[in-house]
Scaffold this motif. Structure first.
Motif, PDB file in Angstrom:
ATOM      1  N   PRO A   1       0.637  -1.240  -0.209  1.00 40.90           N
ATOM      2  CA  PRO A   1      -0.190  -0.171  -0.312  1.00 40.90           C
ATOM      3  C   PRO A   1       0.918   1.276   0.383  1.00 40.90           C
ATOM      4  O   PRO A   1       0.723   1.998  -0.656  1.00 40.90           O
ATOM      5  N   PRO A   2       1.557   0.937   1.032  1.00 39.61           N
ATOM      6  CA  PRO A   2       2.683   2.684   0.327  1.00 39.61           C
ATOM      7  C   PRO A   2       3.523   2.449  -0.911  1.00 39.61           C
ATOM      8  O   PRO A   2       3.325   3.680  -1.301  1.00 39.61           O
ATOM      9  N   ASP A   3       3.673   1.577  -1.203  1.00 43.53           N
ATOM     10  CA  ASP A   3       4.214   1.974  -2.825  1.00 43.53           C
ATOM     11  C   ASP A   3       3.302   1.882  -3.989  1.00 43.53           C
ATOM     12  O   ASP A   3       3.382   2.531  -4.172  1.00 43.53           O
ATOM     13  N   MET A   4       1.928   1.539  -3.182  1.00 44.09           N
ATOM     14  CA  MET A   4       0.407   2.195  -4.222  1.00 44.09           C
ATOM     15  C   MET A   4       0.256   3.100  -3.897  1.00 44.09           C
ATOM     16  O   MET A   4       0.721   4.590  -5.141  1.00 44.09           O
ATOM     17  N   MET A   5       0.908   3.832  -3.150  1.00 49.45           N
ATOM     18  CA  MET A   5       0.259   5.629  -2.950  1.00 49.45           C
ATOM     19  C   MET A   5       1.724   6.647  -3.072  1.00 49.45           C
ATOM     20  O   MET A   5       1.550   7.643  -3.788  1.00 49.45           O
ATOM     21  N   THR A   6       2.355   5.647  -2.705  1.00 49.66           N
ATOM     22  CA  THR A   6       3.579   6.983  -3.414  1.00 49.66           C
ATOM     23  C   THR A   6       3.956   6.971  -4.598  1.00 49.66           C
ATOM     24  O   THR A   6       4.012   7.811  -4.920  1.00 49.66           O
ATOM     25  N   SER A   7       3.984   5.891  -5.214  1.00 50.33           N
ATOM     26  CA  SER A   7       3.971   5.508  -7.098  1.00 50.33           C
ATOM     27  C   SER A   7       2.654   6.454  -7.440  1.00 50.33           C
ATOM     28  O   SER A   7       2.486   7.799  -8.543  1.00 50.33           O
ATOM     29  N   LEU A   8       1.385   6.816  -6.788  1.00 50.72           N
ATOM     30  CA  LEU A   8       0.058   7.916  -6.972  1.00 50.72           C
ATOM     31  C   LEU A   8       0.516   9.010  -7.049  1.00 50.72           C
ATOM     32  O   LEU A   8       0.517   9.578  -7.572  1.00 50.72           O
ATOM     33  N   THR A   9       1.324   9.095  -5.378  1.00 54.54           N
ATOM     34  CA  THR A   9       1.728  10.523  -5.357  1.00 54.54           C
ATOM     35  C   THR A   9       3.117  11.118  -6.312  1.00 54.54           C
ATOM     36  O   THR A   9       2.361  12.018  -7.235  1.00 54.54           O
ATOM     37  N   SER A  10       3.819  10.273  -7.337  1.00 57.18           N
ATOM     38  CA  SER A  10       5.130  10.668  -7.132  1.00 57.18           C
ATOM     39  C   SER A  10       4.241  10.422  -8.915  1.00 57.18           C
ATOM     40  O   SER A  10       3.825  11.649  -9.900  1.00 57.18           O
ATOM     41  N   PHE A  11       3.407  10.351 -10.127  1.00 57.04           N
ATOM     42  CA  PHE A  11       2.521  10.178 -10.773  1.00 57.04           C
ATOM     43  C   PHE A  11       2.222  11.588 -10.931  1.00 57.04           C
ATOM     44  O   PHE A  11       2.409  12.304 -11.579  1.00 57.04           O
ATOM     45  N   MET A  12       1.251  11.415  -9.894  1.00 57.84           N
ATOM     46  CA  MET A  12       0.689  12.763 -10.027  1.00 57.84           C
ATOM     47  C   MET A  12       1.416  14.338  -9.716  1.00 57.84           C
ATOM     48  O   MET A  12       1.085  14.978 -10.283  1.00 57.84           O
ATOM     49  N   LYS A  13       2.465  14.191  -9.301  1.00 59.37           N
ATOM     50  CA  LYS A  13       3.508  15.391  -8.875  1.00 59.37           C
ATOM     51  C   LYS A  13       3.985  15.273 -10.560  1.00 59.37           C
ATOM     52  O   LYS A  13       4.006  16.772 -10.814  1.00 59.37           O
ATOM     53  N   GLN A  14       4.660  14.125 -10.795  1.00 58.54           N
ATOM     54  CA  GLN A  14       5.147  14.647 -12.849  1.00 58.54           C
ATOM     55  C   GLN A  14       4.170  14.929 -12.824  1.00 58.54           C
ATOM     56  O   GLN A  14       4.479  15.238 -14.232  1.00 58.54           O
ATOM     57  N   ASN A  15       3.121  14.909 -13.647  1.00 63.54           N
ATOM     58  CA  ASN A  15       1.955  15.257 -14.669  1.00 63.54           C
ATOM     59  C   ASN A  15       1.588  16.007 -13.854  1.00 63.54           C
ATOM     60  O   ASN A  15       0.600  17.031 -15.010  1.00 63.54           O
ATOM     61  N   GLY A  16       1.722  17.296 -12.733  1.00 68.06           N
ATOM     62  CA  GLY A  16       1.035  18.287 -12.428  1.00 68.06           C
ATOM     63  C   GLY A  16      -0.454  18.217 -12.108  1.00 68.06           C
ATOM     64  O   GLY A  16      -1.170  18.779 -12.805  1.00 68.06           O
ATOM     65  N   THR A  17      -0.831  16.588 -11.996  1.00 62.63           N
ATOM     66  CA  THR A  17      -2.508  16.522 -11.544  1.00 62.63           C
ATOM     67  C   THR A  17      -2.809  16.897 -10.208  1.00 62.63           C
ATOM     68  O   THR A  17      -1.773  16.288  -9.382  1.00 62.63           O
ATOM     69  N   HIS A  18      -3.984  16.511 -10.133  1.00 62.29           N
ATOM     70  CA  HIS A  18      -4.071  15.645  -8.649  1.00 62.29           C
ATOM     71  C   HIS A  18      -5.262  15.144  -8.636  1.00 62.29           C
ATOM     72  O   HIS A  18      -5.587  14.518  -9.881  1.00 62.29           O
TER      73      HIS A  18
END
Length: 120
Positions: free
Chosen positions: A21-38
């Motif tokens: 789960p932390p990996d999923m959340m970290t990946s999701l957060t990282s993806f959103m930051k990299q793509n400038g999205t919420h």
């Protein structure tokens, strides 16, 4: 034990947390930051038919984009966990409700994800 346990599983009366789960959340957060999205924007992007919810295929596309190593079984399990009303479709509200419920699962998850969830 072959079944996925996205949050954890009960062992001897205690919840044993899984590292995923932390990996999923970290990946999701990282993806959103990299793509400038919420999260809401990301959800809408994968809502291909524009009906305000994600079916299993749409959730699968989202998960494969954010965390390519997600297995078919994990996607099926995620849909079962996230689809609160059991109608086969995941709404943004169900996603947020489940994410907020997960925050209360234990101090370990809350401490790590609190900052991430606050930006969603």
């Amino acid at each position: 034990e072959d079944w996925p346990w996205v949050v954890g599983k009960m062992v001897g009366g205690q919840v044993k947390l899984r590292a995923r789960p932390p990996d999923m959340m970290t990946s999701l957060t990282s993806f959103m930051k990299q793509n400038g999205t919420h999260l809401k924007q990301l959800f809408s992007e994968f809502d291909a038919d524009g009906n305000g919810s994600l079916g299993k295929d749409e959730l699968e596309l989202l998960m494969r984009k954010v965390l390519p190593t997600t297995s078919d079984t994990e996607i099926q399990y995620l849909m079962a966990i996230l689809d609160v009303d059991g109608d086969g479709a995941l709404t943004y509200e169900e996603l947020m409700e489940t994410m907020l419920d997960c925050r209360s699962m234990g101090k370990t998850l809350v401490d790590k994800t609190n900052k991430e969830l606050a930006t969603i």
